[in-house]
Motif scaffolding. Structure first.
Motif, PDB file in Angstrom:
ATOM      1  N   GLY A 151     106.062  41.007  31.681  1.00 26.60           N
ATOM      2  CA  GLY A 151     105.672  40.873  30.772  1.00 26.60           C
ATOM      3  C   GLY A 151     105.558  42.640  29.991  1.00 26.60           C
ATOM      4  N   TRP A 152     104.940  43.262  31.154  1.00 28.93           N
ATOM      5  CA  TRP A 152     104.635  44.384  30.580  1.00 28.93           C
ATOM      6  C   TRP A 152     106.554  45.525  29.422  1.00 28.93           C
ATOM      7  CZ3 TRP A 152     107.537  49.094  30.920  1.00 28.93           C
ATOM      8  CH2 TRP A 152     108.010  49.754  32.470  1.00 28.93           C
ATOM      9  N   SER A 153     106.899  45.101  30.090  1.00 32.30           N
ATOM     10  CA  SER A 153     108.426  45.628  29.682  1.00 32.30           C
ATOM     11  C   SER A 153     108.949  45.045  28.441  1.00 32.30           C
ATOM     12  CB  SER A 153     109.421  45.684  30.560  1.00 32.30           C
ATOM     13  OG  SER A 153     109.843  44.137  30.634  1.00 32.30           O
ATOM     14  N   LEU A 154     107.752  43.491  27.848  1.00 30.81           N
ATOM     15  CA  LEU A 154     109.185  42.501  26.817  1.00 30.81           C
ATOM     16  C   LEU A 154     107.922  43.588  25.529  1.00 30.81           C
ATOM     17  CD1 LEU A 154     110.941  40.927  26.261  1.00 30.81           C
ATOM     18  CD2 LEU A 154     110.591  41.288  28.867  1.00 30.81           C
ATOM     19  N   PHE A 155     106.938  43.862  25.752  1.00 34.11           N
ATOM     20  CA  PHE A 155     105.906  44.498  25.113  1.00 34.11           C
ATOM     21  C   PHE A 155     106.268  45.712  24.332  1.00 34.11           C
ATOM     22  CE2 PHE A 155     102.082  47.205  24.425  1.00 34.11           C
ATOM     23  CZ  PHE A 155     101.438  46.694  23.535  1.00 34.11           C
ATOM     24  N   PHE A 156     106.947  46.506  25.672  1.00 35.82           N
ATOM     25  CA  PHE A 156     107.432  47.739  24.949  1.00 35.82           C
ATOM     26  C   PHE A 156     108.853  47.224  24.570  1.00 35.82           C
ATOM     27  CE2 PHE A 156     104.479  49.404  28.129  1.00 35.82           C
ATOM     28  CZ  PHE A 156     103.673  50.473  27.322  1.00 35.82           C
ATOM     29  N   GLU A 157     109.688  46.092  24.744  1.00 37.69           N
ATOM     30  CA  GLU A 157     110.342  46.064  23.953  1.00 37.69           C
ATOM     31  C   GLU A 157     110.179  45.910  22.289  1.00 37.69           C
ATOM     32  OE1 GLU A 157     114.810  44.497  23.908  1.00 37.69           O
ATOM     33  OE2 GLU A 157     114.108  45.640  25.497  1.00 37.69           O
ATOM     34  N   TYR A 158     108.808  45.099  22.454  1.00 40.47           N
ATOM     35  CA  TYR A 158     108.617  44.713  20.649  1.00 40.47           C
ATOM     36  C   TYR A 158     108.368  45.913  20.675  1.00 40.47           C
ATOM     37  CZ  TYR A 158     108.358  39.006  21.040  1.00 40.47           C
ATOM     38  OH  TYR A 158     109.309  37.914  21.271  1.00 40.47           O
ATOM     39  N   VAL A 159     107.547  46.810  20.518  1.00 35.22           N
ATOM     40  CA  VAL A 159     107.059  47.902  19.892  1.00 35.22           C
ATOM     41  C   VAL A 159     108.004  48.220  19.240  1.00 35.22           C
ATOM     42  CG1 VAL A 159     106.179  50.017  20.750  1.00 35.22           C
ATOM     43  CG2 VAL A 159     104.935  47.717  20.875  1.00 35.22           C
ATOM     44  N   ALA A 160     109.543  48.729  20.546  1.00 33.07           N
ATOM     45  CA  ALA A 160     110.344  49.392  20.365  1.00 33.07           C
ATOM     46  C   ALA A 160     111.730  48.582  19.440  1.00 33.07           C
ATOM     47  CB  ALA A 160     111.562  49.621  21.053  1.00 33.07           C
ATOM     48  N   ASN A 161     111.358  47.717  19.270  1.00 29.63           N
ATOM     49  CA  ASN A 161     111.729  46.522  17.780  1.00 29.63           C
ATOM     50  C   ASN A 161     111.261  47.147  16.323  1.00 29.63           C
ATOM     51  OD1 ASN A 161     114.016  44.097  18.716  1.00 29.63           O
ATOM     52  ND2 ASN A 161     113.029  45.654  20.321  1.00 29.63           N
ATOM     53  N   LEU A 162     110.520  46.896  16.695  1.00 27.82           N
ATOM     54  CA  LEU A 162     109.500  47.105  15.435  1.00 27.82           C
ATOM     55  C   LEU A 162     109.547  48.519  15.390  1.00 27.82           C
ATOM     56  CD1 LEU A 162     105.740  45.746  16.070  1.00 27.82           C
ATOM     57  CD2 LEU A 162     107.261  45.078  14.299  1.00 27.82           C
ATOM     58  N   LEU A 163     110.046  49.677  16.016  1.00 30.77           N
ATOM     59  CA  LEU A 163     109.751  51.050  15.365  1.00 30.77           C
ATOM     60  C   LEU A 163     110.847  51.278  14.576  1.00 30.77           C
ATOM     61  CD1 LEU A 163     108.211  52.525  18.213  1.00 30.77           C
ATOM     62  CD2 LEU A 163     107.380  52.965  16.358  1.00 30.77           C
ATOM     63  N   TYR A 164     112.485  50.587  15.087  1.00 28.17           N
ATOM     64  CA  TYR A 164     113.272  50.659  14.950  1.00 28.17           C
ATOM     65  C   TYR A 164     113.953  49.674  13.322  1.00 28.17           C
ATOM     66  CZ  TYR A 164     118.040  48.692  13.967  1.00 28.17           C
ATOM     67  OH  TYR A 164     119.336  47.679  13.048  1.00 28.17           O
ATOM     68  N   ALA A 165     113.114  48.892  13.422  1.00 29.49           N
ATOM     69  CA  ALA A 165     113.175  47.857  12.234  1.00 29.49           C
ATOM     70  C   ALA A 165     112.132  48.529  11.088  1.00 29.49           C
ATOM     71  CB  ALA A 165     112.355  46.855  11.854  1.00 29.49           C
ATOM     72  N   VAL A 166     110.807  48.771  11.360  1.00 29.44           N
ATOM     73  CA  VAL A 166     110.301  49.954   9.885  1.00 29.44           C
ATOM     74  C   VAL A 166     110.735  50.990   9.590  1.00 29.44           C
ATOM     75  CG1 VAL A 166     107.928  50.685   9.350  1.00 29.44           C
ATOM     76  CG2 VAL A 166     108.452  48.713  11.079  1.00 29.44           C
ATOM     77  N   VAL A 167     111.181  51.507  10.745  1.00 27.61           N
ATOM     78  CA  VAL A 167     111.190  53.606  10.804  1.00 27.61           C
ATOM     79  C   VAL A 167     112.716  53.388  11.268  1.00 27.61           C
ATOM     80  CG1 VAL A 167     110.461  55.562  11.349  1.00 27.61           C
ATOM     81  CG2 VAL A 167     109.314  54.046  10.869  1.00 27.61           C
TER      82      VAL A 167
END
Length: 380
Positions: A151-167
């Protein structure tokens, strides 16, 4: 609403590579049970599969979404990612909760001390993919997701997805290249200065571990996005075969250097992530022609990869408990290890067909409201 945008061509090799990496992850975790240190671990660099998954995700996210932002809102993007990823996050945590008390062994005394109420709370946090603080540790490793470690890697996957989508989606190629270069420098610094000479870590809510987690995701994910935006496939005979062989070699190679010179292994891992994995993806997308048989096999491997990654770890913990309770060696427990490996593959297929696909189809109709489907990109 009907989608009038034609689907992009599919890359079967990326499905196959994801499946190969997931199969190696399961084998790595089972063999890790018998390792006494980083130096004698079989499939020694199997943990780098996570970094490969991050790079593959960055490539695929760009492939599927880069050209769709004039038709898609940030909210729709987030809903799509939740529908794709969250069902197996929930199921993986529930499996981990059901298997938790069966994992009691001398090395994990906290399990016996964990109340049902505390377990329920940790399960709820895990299903929501909210990191568990050290105060709620139930195993003794201070993991952010103790019921299902991946699950830790999915947490960072979500973080990266948000960084991509927002910025980052708005970045030009040059700006993205600068970001990737900075992330590459941070990764190289981590690998060369790590006390163990590796990138292992990212699964705890403490500064050192958080730094490792963010460093591990930033270059691969946005490096994969840059790879998509800058590199066009070639036509390489047997590209899938060469890419799979290279991936297996990079993940299975024995430890580089000695315990007294950890930087040597760190340099190898940096090279694998910065150069080797992008080359693996390039060879895969450049596969000259995939037969119908190869395409079917690749599709199955790709479909199995995510359920396998998210469902296998509780059974590795059960195997760990059995081995350490009885003091077994690898030759003594090898048949059971092989059975666990095959069993998790069968379980992943059952999770896919009986749960993941039906739940995602149901959520797509209700959460996405039959929104425009994205292009058929691997893993999206």
């Amino acid at each position: 609403m009907a989608d009038t945008v034609p689907a992009k061509p599919h890359f079967p090799a990326l499905d196959a590579l994801r499946g190969v990496a997931a199969l190696l992850v399961v084998a790595f975790h089972l063999l890790e049970v018998h390792a006494t240190s980083h130096l004698d671990q079989l499939i020694n660099h199997g943990y780098l599969a996570v970094d490969f998954f991050f790079l593959l995700s960055g490539f695929v996210i760009g492939y599927a979404y880069d050209e769709r932002w004039n038709q898609m809102s940030l909210g729709e993007f987030c809903r799509r990612r939740l529908v794709r990823l969250q069902p197996m996050v929930v199921l993986g945590m529930l499996i981990g909760a059901l298997a938790f008390y069966g994992q009691m062994n001398p090395q994990w005394p906290l399990i016996a001390q964990t109340s049902v109420g505390k377990l329920v709370l940790v399960t709820v946090l895990g299903c929501l993919l909210l990191p568990v603080p050290p105060a709620l540790d139930v195993r003794g490793w201070q993991e952010t997701f103790p019921l299902n470690g991946p699950g830790w890697s999915l947490f960072f996957e979500y973080v990266a997805n948000l960084l991509y989508a927002v910025v980052v989606r708005r970045f030009s190629r040059r700006a993205l290249a600068v970001l990737v270069a900075v992330a590459a420098a941070a990764l190289l610094h981590l690998t060369l200065t790590s006390p163990n000479g590796d990138v292992v870590g990212g699964w705890s809510l403490e500064p050192v571990q958080l730094r490792i987690g963010f460093t591990r995701v930033m270059f691969p994910f946005f490096g994969g996005l840059l790879l998509f935006r800058t590199v066009r496939p070639g036509r390489i005979p047997y590209g899938l075969l060469w890419s799979a062989l290279l991936l297996v070699t990079l993940l299975a190679l024995p430890r580089i250097g000695s315990a007294g010179q950890p930087w040597q292994n760190g340099l190898y891992e940096a090279g694998s992530i910065l150069i080797g994995f992008p080359l693996v993806v390039y060879l895969g997308i450049s596969h000259a022609q995939a037969s119908a048989t190869v395409q079917r096999a690749s599709r199955v491997l790709g479909e199995l990869s995510y359920p396998l990654y998210m469902a296998h770890f509780p059974f590795v913990h059960l195997y760990f408990a059995w081995v350490h309770t009885h003091g077994l060696t690898l030759p003594q427990s090898a048949p059971v290890a092989a059975g666990v490996w095959l069993g998790t593959v069968a379980l992943a297929y059952a999770c896919l067909k009986l749960y993941d696909e039906p739940v995602r189809a149901w959520l797509s109709q209700r959460v996405l409201r039959l929104a425009r489907p994205v292009s058929k990109a691997p893993g999206v």
